[in-house]
Design a protein around this motif. Structure first.
Motif: not given
Length: 164
Positions: A152-153, A156, A160
């Protein structure tokens, strides 16, 4: 040049009392020499102007006036170079309008071979498009990799990066 010498010779011939029949060949030669001088002047002007269509027209005028192939060779070479640059600019514009990394890369390579500088507007636009598309492709690859890992990180971070 030749025209000046012919004018002088005609003037001397007239002063010596030569008749029109005696001067006809020299007058015809003078007319041809004047046409060639005018064609050379137009050729030099067009060449200095750097406009391919004017140069093409001046070369045709030089051919019609009887300028030698040697006199026209450099102008033809310059015209070929201008034609290459124009074709390279068209390819850059086309590649920029439908951004594809490989098409942009090929167009930029062609522009460099054609002698277009980095300051050329079409080169700048294509370079900017290439860099944008390259960033986009890297972000897409990072997003695919993060999704495949299920991290998930990383997803993200990739999102970005894609927004930037």
């Amino acid at each position: 040049g030749d025209a000046t010498r012919l004018r002088e010779a005609l003037s001397e011939g007239r002063a010596a009392g030569l008749g029109p029949g005696d001067l006809a060949a020299a007058e015809a030669a003078l007319t041809a020499a004047e046409r060639q001088e005018a064609a050379r002047a137009k050729l030099n002007e067009a060449w200095a102007g750097g406009d391919a269509e004017h140069l093409r027209s001046a070369i045709e005028g030089g051919e019609a006036a009887g300028l030698s192939d040697e006199e026209l060779a450099a102008a033809r070479k310059a015209l070929d170079a201008e034609d290459l640059k124009a074709a390279a600019r068209r390819r850059l514009k086309e590649a920029t309008e439908s951004p594809d990394l490989e098409a942009l890369r090929v167009a930029l390579d062609g522009a460099e071979r054609a002698g277009l500088g980095k300051d050329d507007a079409e080169v700048k636009a294509a370079r900017d498009a290439f860099e944008h598309e390259e960033r986009k492709a890297k972000a897409q690859a990072a997003l695919r990799a993060a999704r495949a890992e299920g991290d998930l990180e990383k997803i993200k971070a990739a999102l970005e990066e894609a927004k930037a």
